[in-house]
Design a protein around this motif. Structure first.
Motif, PDB file in Angstrom:
ATOM      1  N   PHE A 286      81.597  66.242  35.554  1.00  0.00           N
ATOM      2  CA  PHE A 286      80.541  64.112  34.760  1.00  0.00           C
ATOM      3  C   PHE A 286      79.512  64.650  34.212  1.00  0.00           C
ATOM      4  O   PHE A 286      78.115  63.709  34.977  1.00  0.00           O
ATOM      5  CB  PHE A 286      80.690  63.626  35.648  1.00  0.00           C
ATOM      6  CG  PHE A 286      82.429  63.220  36.585  1.00  0.00           C
ATOM      7  CD1 PHE A 286      82.822  62.961  36.028  1.00  0.00           C
ATOM      8  CD2 PHE A 286      82.195  63.665  37.865  1.00  0.00           C
ATOM      9  CE1 PHE A 286      84.612  62.512  36.968  1.00  0.00           C
ATOM     10  CE2 PHE A 286      83.700  63.805  38.483  1.00  0.00           C
ATOM     11  CZ  PHE A 286      84.697  63.030  37.475  1.00  0.00           C
ATOM     12  N   PRO A 287      78.729  65.114  32.985  1.00  0.00           N
ATOM     13  CA  PRO A 287      77.608  65.185  32.431  1.00  0.00           C
ATOM     14  C   PRO A 287      76.945  64.232  32.086  1.00  0.00           C
ATOM     15  O   PRO A 287      75.722  64.472  31.878  1.00  0.00           O
ATOM     16  CB  PRO A 287      77.872  66.718  31.197  1.00  0.00           C
ATOM     17  CG  PRO A 287      79.205  66.116  31.022  1.00  0.00           C
ATOM     18  CD  PRO A 287      80.280  65.987  32.238  1.00  0.00           C
ATOM     19  N   ALA A 288      77.644  62.673  31.159  1.00  0.00           N
ATOM     20  CA  ALA A 288      76.953  61.681  30.449  1.00  0.00           C
ATOM     21  C   ALA A 288      75.928  61.129  32.015  1.00  0.00           C
ATOM     22  O   ALA A 288      75.371  60.570  32.080  1.00  0.00           O
ATOM     23  CB  ALA A 288      77.887  60.820  30.010  1.00  0.00           C
ATOM     24  N   ILE A 289      77.367  61.368  33.224  1.00  0.00           N
ATOM     25  CA  ILE A 289      76.676  60.869  34.389  1.00  0.00           C
ATOM     26  C   ILE A 289      75.721  61.103  34.978  1.00  0.00           C
ATOM     27  O   ILE A 289      75.112  60.592  35.322  1.00  0.00           O
ATOM     28  CB  ILE A 289      77.639  60.261  35.511  1.00  0.00           C
ATOM     29  CG1 ILE A 289      78.899  58.798  34.892  1.00  0.00           C
ATOM     30  CG2 ILE A 289      77.150  59.992  36.916  1.00  0.00           C
ATOM     31  CD1 ILE A 289      79.955  58.794  35.986  1.00  0.00           C
ATOM     32  N   ALA A 290      75.439  62.575  35.238  1.00  0.00           N
ATOM     33  CA  ALA A 290      74.637  63.043  35.754  1.00  0.00           C
ATOM     34  C   ALA A 290      73.614  63.095  34.930  1.00  0.00           C
ATOM     35  O   ALA A 290      72.060  62.443  34.685  1.00  0.00           O
ATOM     36  CB  ALA A 290      75.280  64.289  35.098  1.00  0.00           C
ATOM     37  N   ALA A 291      73.419  62.812  33.111  1.00  0.00           N
ATOM     38  CA  ALA A 291      72.073  62.457  32.500  1.00  0.00           C
ATOM     39  C   ALA A 291      71.742  61.506  32.466  1.00  0.00           C
ATOM     40  O   ALA A 291      70.501  61.321  32.794  1.00  0.00           O
ATOM     41  CB  ALA A 291      72.505  62.524  30.740  1.00  0.00           C
ATOM     42  N   ARG A 292      72.609  60.186  32.862  1.00  0.00           N
ATOM     43  CA  ARG A 292      72.027  58.413  33.255  1.00  0.00           C
ATOM     44  C   ARG A 292      71.795  59.337  34.591  1.00  0.00           C
ATOM     45  O   ARG A 292      70.591  58.156  34.330  1.00  0.00           O
ATOM     46  CB  ARG A 292      73.284  57.649  33.767  1.00  0.00           C
ATOM     47  CG  ARG A 292      73.274  56.571  34.324  1.00  0.00           C
ATOM     48  CD  ARG A 292      74.235  55.230  34.005  1.00  0.00           C
ATOM     49  NE  ARG A 292      73.748  54.059  34.518  1.00  0.00           N
ATOM     50  CZ  ARG A 292      75.041  54.092  34.120  1.00  0.00           C
ATOM     51  NH1 ARG A 292      76.351  53.805  33.762  1.00  0.00           N
ATOM     52  NH2 ARG A 292      74.877  52.583  34.965  1.00  0.00           N
TER      53      ARG A 292
ATOM     54  N   ALA B  99      72.071  58.362  45.032  1.00  0.00           N
ATOM     55  CA  ALA B  99      73.314  57.744  45.428  1.00  0.00           C
ATOM     56  C   ALA B  99      74.138  56.839  44.727  1.00  0.00           C
ATOM     57  O   ALA B  99      74.926  56.972  44.124  1.00  0.00           O
ATOM     58  CB  ALA B  99      73.688  58.478  46.407  1.00  0.00           C
ATOM     59  N   ARG B 100      73.397  56.066  45.038  1.00  0.00           N
ATOM     60  CA  ARG B 100      73.642  54.806  44.448  1.00  0.00           C
ATOM     61  C   ARG B 100      73.410  54.285  42.688  1.00  0.00           C
ATOM     62  O   ARG B 100      74.472  54.071  42.394  1.00  0.00           O
ATOM     63  CB  ARG B 100      72.106  53.916  44.937  1.00  0.00           C
ATOM     64  CG  ARG B 100      71.966  52.679  44.179  1.00  0.00           C
ATOM     65  CD  ARG B 100      73.770  51.719  44.873  1.00  0.00           C
ATOM     66  NE  ARG B 100      73.341  51.117  45.499  1.00  0.00           N
ATOM     67  CZ  ARG B 100      74.890  50.655  46.043  1.00  0.00           C
ATOM     68  NH1 ARG B 100      75.377  50.251  45.304  1.00  0.00           N
ATOM     69  NH2 ARG B 100      74.956  50.249  47.537  1.00  0.00           N
ATOM     70  N   CYS B 101      72.596  55.824  41.885  1.00  0.00           N
ATOM     71  CA  CYS B 101      73.212  55.377  40.493  1.00  0.00           C
ATOM     72  C   CYS B 101      73.728  55.928  40.053  1.00  0.00           C
ATOM     73  O   CYS B 101      74.755  55.875  39.287  1.00  0.00           O
ATOM     74  CB  CYS B 101      71.636  56.588  40.014  1.00  0.00           C
ATOM     75  SG  CYS B 101      71.633  56.283  38.165  1.00  0.00           S
ATOM     76  N   ARG B 102      74.124  57.343  40.859  1.00  0.00           N
ATOM     77  CA  ARG B 102      75.914  57.716  41.105  1.00  0.00           C
ATOM     78  C   ARG B 102      77.079  56.824  40.986  1.00  0.00           C
ATOM     79  O   ARG B 102      77.905  56.996  40.234  1.00  0.00           O
ATOM     80  CB  ARG B 102      76.220  59.263  41.405  1.00  0.00           C
ATOM     81  CG  ARG B 102      76.800  60.227  40.619  1.00  0.00           C
ATOM     82  CD  ARG B 102      76.548  61.647  41.504  1.00  0.00           C
ATOM     83  NE  ARG B 102      76.483  61.354  43.027  1.00  0.00           N
ATOM     84  CZ  ARG B 102      75.569  61.586  43.715  1.00  0.00           C
ATOM     85  NH1 ARG B 102      74.008  62.088  43.062  1.00  0.00           N
ATOM     86  NH2 ARG B 102      75.235  61.412  44.945  1.00  0.00           N
ATOM     87  N   GLY B 103      77.434  56.337  41.869  1.00  0.00           N
ATOM     88  CA  GLY B 103      78.396  55.065  42.445  1.00  0.00           C
ATOM     89  C   GLY B 103      78.198  54.321  41.323  1.00  0.00           C
ATOM     90  O   GLY B 103      79.016  54.286  41.044  1.00  0.00           O
ATOM     91  N   ASP B 104      76.872  53.810  41.346  1.00  0.00           N
ATOM     92  CA  ASP B 104      77.380  52.274  40.022  1.00  0.00           C
ATOM     93  C   ASP B 104      77.722  52.960  38.848  1.00  0.00           C
ATOM     94  O   ASP B 104      78.214  52.454  38.118  1.00  0.00           O
ATOM     95  CB  ASP B 104      75.915  51.660  39.494  1.00  0.00           C
ATOM     96  CG  ASP B 104      75.792  51.333  41.351  1.00  0.00           C
ATOM     97  OD1 ASP B 104      76.302  50.658  41.953  1.00  0.00           O
ATOM     98  OD2 ASP B 104      74.136  51.043  41.280  1.00  0.00           O
ATOM     99  N   ALA B 105      77.001  54.701  38.261  1.00  0.00           N
ATOM    100  CA  ALA B 105      77.948  54.724  37.161  1.00  0.00           C
ATOM    101  C   ALA B 105      79.592  55.271  36.661  1.00  0.00           C
ATOM    102  O   ALA B 105      80.075  54.928  36.054  1.00  0.00           O
ATOM    103  CB  ALA B 105      77.005  55.475  36.698  1.00  0.00           C
ATOM    104  N   HIS B 106      79.616  55.344  37.772  1.00  0.00           N
ATOM    105  CA  HIS B 106      81.273  55.904  37.743  1.00  0.00           C
ATOM    106  C   HIS B 106      81.950  53.925  38.440  1.00  0.00           C
ATOM    107  O   HIS B 106      82.792  54.347  37.467  1.00  0.00           O
ATOM    108  CB  HIS B 106      81.208  56.767  39.216  1.00  0.00           C
ATOM    109  CG  HIS B 106      81.678  58.110  38.969  1.00  0.00           C
ATOM    110  ND1 HIS B 106      82.084  58.685  38.763  1.00  0.00           N
ATOM    111  CD2 HIS B 106      80.230  59.436  39.456  1.00  0.00           C
ATOM    112  CE1 HIS B 106      81.455  60.260  38.311  1.00  0.00           C
ATOM    113  NE2 HIS B 106      80.173  59.715  38.579  1.00  0.00           N
ATOM    114  N   ALA B 107      81.463  53.651  38.833  1.00  0.00           N
ATOM    115  CA  ALA B 107      81.787  52.294  38.632  1.00  0.00           C
ATOM    116  C   ALA B 107      82.279  51.169  37.936  1.00  0.00           C
ATOM    117  O   ALA B 107      83.317  50.810  36.959  1.00  0.00           O
ATOM    118  CB  ALA B 107      81.365  51.576  40.025  1.00  0.00           C
TER     119      ALA B 107
END
Length: 219
Positions: free
Chosen positions: A71-77, A123-131
């Motif tokens: 998930f490169p877009a979420i990784a960048a975010r 982890a919070r940023c990653r989870g919110d981005a996936h949500a």
């Protein structure tokens, strides 16, 4: 026999007895292993085996790297999200301790099994981005289709987005009470939601009893 002959005879006999005694003493305590004797086991060798320590931090970093490749877009975010700093509490997580109100304290104790692990800022940023990603896909449909409503439609949409169900699944009957629970591939955290109405999708930490699915029970 002359006295000298007797003396020489006694001397020779004494010498023979002394020689026999020396041979007997030399053989005392010496044992030759026979065919029926068992060989003595060799002395045990002492070796030290130290198990290598597991570097959990390195494993976690490797898992996040695998997630970022998927998930490169979420990784960048979430690249600049703080790591290892103050942990942000997940929804429903407690900060520790029981409320001062006895009744509230009893309620908290009885529902402690619902507590969730805290999430780091990363982890919070990653989870919110996936949500947010899942919420947008469910609201607009996928591939020109309408919003999913049935169990099969929700499962197909999430699978198409790259989410598996090793730590969760899609629940419901047809289009009734449909919900889903999943763990973000490789790194976590959990994402839980319902297609609605109303549409709800949120990220949270794993439950203290393990897994992403809310445990049932208590006392």
């Amino acid at each position: 026999m002359t006295p000298d002959g007797h003396n020489r005879t006694r001397t020779r006999v004494g010498a023979l007895f002394l020689a026999a005694g020396a041979i007997a003493l030399a053989g005392c305590g010496t044992r030759t292993a026979g065919a029926g004797d068992a060989a003595e086991p060799p002395a045990p060798s002492v070796t030290s085996s130290v198990s290598p320590s597991v570097d959990y931090a390195a494993r976690a970093a490797e898992a996040v790297a695998r997630h970022d490749a998927l998930f490169p877009a979420i990784a960048a975010r979430c690249k600049d999200a703080a790591t290892g700093a103050t942990a942000a509490a997940s929804p429903g997580a407690t900060a520790g301790g029981l409320p001062a109100d006895p009744e509230a304290g009893k309620y908290a104790e009885n529902h402690a099994y619902k507590q969730q692990a805290r999430l780091t800022p990363e982890a919070r940023c990653r989870g919110d981005a996936h949500a947010a990603r899942i919420r947008a896909a469910m609201a607009g449909g996928s591939g020109g289709k309408g919003a999913p409503h049935t169990v099969d439609e929700v499962r197909a949409l999430l699978t198409g987005l790259g989410y598996g169900f090793d730590a969760g699944g899609v629940y419901g009957s047809g289009a009734v009470n449909v919900s889903f629970v999943l763990s973000v591939p490789e790194s976590g955290p959990c994402v839980t939601g319902r297609p609605g109405p109303p549409l709800t999708v949120e990220a949270h930490g794993v439950y203290v009893e393990g897994g992403c699915l809310e445990p049932r029970g208590g006392h």
